[in-house]
Design a protein around this motif. Structure first.
Motif, PDB file in Angstrom:
ATOM      1  N   ASN A 158      -3.146 -28.834  -3.469  1.00 47.62           N
ATOM      2  CA  ASN A 158      -3.311 -27.415  -3.449  1.00 47.62           C
ATOM      3  C   ASN A 158      -2.990 -26.851  -2.196  1.00 47.62           C
ATOM      4  O   ASN A 158      -3.482 -27.024  -1.074  1.00 47.62           O
ATOM      5  CB  ASN A 158      -4.619 -26.968  -3.954  1.00 47.62           C
ATOM      6  N   VAL A 159      -2.297 -25.680  -2.116  1.00 49.09           N
ATOM      7  CA  VAL A 159      -1.732 -25.050  -1.160  1.00 49.09           C
ATOM      8  C   VAL A 159      -1.963 -23.522  -1.804  1.00 49.09           C
ATOM      9  O   VAL A 159      -1.343 -23.049  -2.714  1.00 49.09           O
ATOM     10  CB  VAL A 159      -0.380 -25.294  -0.668  1.00 49.09           C
ATOM     11  N   GLU A 160      -2.522 -22.725  -0.669  1.00 48.80           N
ATOM     12  CA  GLU A 160      -2.943 -21.357  -1.117  1.00 48.80           C
ATOM     13  C   GLU A 160      -1.611 -20.574  -1.437  1.00 48.80           C
ATOM     14  O   GLU A 160      -0.352 -20.521  -0.718  1.00 48.80           O
ATOM     15  CB  GLU A 160      -3.390 -20.754   0.076  1.00 48.80           C
ATOM     16  N   ASP A 161      -1.446 -19.856  -2.707  1.00 48.38           N
ATOM     17  CA  ASP A 161      -0.421 -18.844  -3.043  1.00 48.38           C
ATOM     18  C   ASP A 161       0.684 -19.860  -3.976  1.00 48.38           C
ATOM     19  O   ASP A 161       1.722 -19.322  -3.910  1.00 48.38           O
ATOM     20  CB  ASP A 161       0.076 -18.283  -1.999  1.00 48.38           C
ATOM     21  N   GLN A 214      -9.897 -30.380  -1.320  1.00 46.00           N
ATOM     22  CA  GLN A 214      -8.548 -30.570  -2.029  1.00 46.00           C
ATOM     23  C   GLN A 214      -8.401 -32.042  -1.946  1.00 46.00           C
ATOM     24  O   GLN A 214      -7.408 -32.739  -2.666  1.00 46.00           O
ATOM     25  CB  GLN A 214      -7.716 -29.959  -1.166  1.00 46.00           C
ATOM     26  N   ASP A 338      -1.776 -22.851 -11.973  1.00 44.20           N
ATOM     27  CA  ASP A 338      -1.920 -24.274 -11.661  1.00 44.20           C
ATOM     28  C   ASP A 338      -1.832 -24.993 -13.272  1.00 44.20           C
ATOM     29  O   ASP A 338      -2.449 -24.398 -14.097  1.00 44.20           O
ATOM     30  CB  ASP A 338      -3.111 -24.503 -11.180  1.00 44.20           C
TER      31      ASP A 338
END
Length: 351
Positions: A158-161, A214, A338
């Motif tokens: 997961n990477v923000e945004d 994460q 997601d």
């Protein structure tokens, strides 16, 4: 096949000069190479044959990219080396799934390693979009790519945004651990993957674990721990091994250490099928019977696990489907939210 064109005209040609030579429009020549549906099959074959005589192999891809701002290329930014990623069966299936969608859409695939230490790469500017596979290892590289503001989707991280395609590693790990605990009592050991920042095979200490929520390995370990707590079984830190890379040789080392303890484990939870298969080979060498003396479970669902004897009990994740879904979402512009794909517990002879 005669084209009626002089054979001597082999000077360097471009789209405009070729069109003039053939007495057709620039668009007609371009369509012969790029949009076959716009021409009759007979006309297209005639133009291609004439272009071959003239020594013209088609519109320049670099020039077209500069003109349109599109390259027709999608990149997978890998967290591991290229060599590892194309040989690892899980990564290989992910790449295969992406490639299937891109081929169907007339796109090309570029593999970029996230392990390079170079400050920049011209290849990073080529793709129209990126699939980020695995937790980033090179923050500078990721920042450069993010600054391009091109479409991007993440898989197994997961990477923000950014939108993502993942599985529920915690629940899947807990599910298979509960199954193993229900089959066999006794001591538990975990052969983990990338649990600490070390390049050596070793047991872990409680304060060495990654703090990131994460990390796939952390989620799987927490699933094992939750299962142990639920059934009141002990799973201390010293029963957990760290394996730096998902490779056979390193898994053999960890398995030998775990299975040659004075008090041998009877349940072996392995964070990948590759690790589990290596562990079963060690058990065979040591004369430990599976599953009467030791049960072994894996994670991933690679084909080799089904062919091995005894066949491996595992969590089947559908890596090719992850790749197909990520590529389809990227090309369709579905760049929010997601998605979590379903996994299956596959029970076989090893547990």
């Amino acid at each position: 096949m005669s084209t009626g064109l002089p054979q001597a005209k082999l000077k360097k040609q471009n789209l405009k000069t070729v069109a003039a030579e053939l007495g057709v429009s620039v668009a007609t020549v371009s369509n012969a190479f790029n949009r076959a549906d716009q021409l009759s099959p007979e006309l297209r074959l005639k133009i291609l044959a004439q272009c071959e005589v003239l020594g013209y192999s088609g519109p320049n891809a670099a020039a077209r990219s500069l003109r349109t701002g599109k390259s027709g290329i999608i990149a997978i930014l890998l967290s591991d080396t290229l060599e590892y990623s194309v040989s690892d069966p899980v990564a290989n299936q992910l790449i295969k799934g992406v490639a299937e969608v891109l081929q169907h859409q007339g796109r090309d695939l570029l593999l970029l390693s996230g392990t390079h230490n170079s400050r920049s790469s011209s290849a990073e500017a080529v793709p129209d979009g990126f699939i980020l596979y695995g937790a980033p290892n090179n923050p500078e590289q990721l920042e450069r790519i993010l600054r391009q503001q091109k479409p991007m989707i993440t898989v197994d991280c997961n990477v923000e945004d950014l939108p993502s395609v993942n599985i529920d590693n915690f629940s899947s790990a807990k599910h298979i651990a509960l199954h193993a605990f229900g089959v066999m009592p006794g001591k538990i050991a975990v052969l983990g993957l990338r649990l600490i920042e070390s390049d050596r095979v070793c047991r872990i200490q409680p304060d060495e674990l990654y703090r990131s929520e994460q990390a796939i390995s952390r989620r799987r370990l927490e699933g094992y721990l939750a299962a142990a707590k639920e059934v009141d079984r002990e799973l201390p830190a010293e029963a957990v091994w760290h394996i730096p890379v998902n490779q056979h040789e390193q898994a053999l080392m960890a398995a030998r250490e775990a299975l040659q303890q004075a008090v041998r484990p009877s349940v072996l939870l392995c964070m990948s099928d590759r690790i589990a298969l290596a562990a079963m080979m060690v058990a065979r060498e040591l004369g430990i019977d599976i599953p009467s003396e030791l049960v072994v479970v894996g994670f991933d669902g690679i084909e080799e696990g089904e062919r091995f004897y005894p066949a491996l009990t595992t969590i089947q994740q559908y890596s090719a489907e992850k790749g197909r879904l990520a590529a389809s979402r990227l090309l369709a512009g579905e760049l929010s939210g997601d998605v979590e794909l379903h996994c299956d517990l596959v029970i076989r002879q090893s547990c």
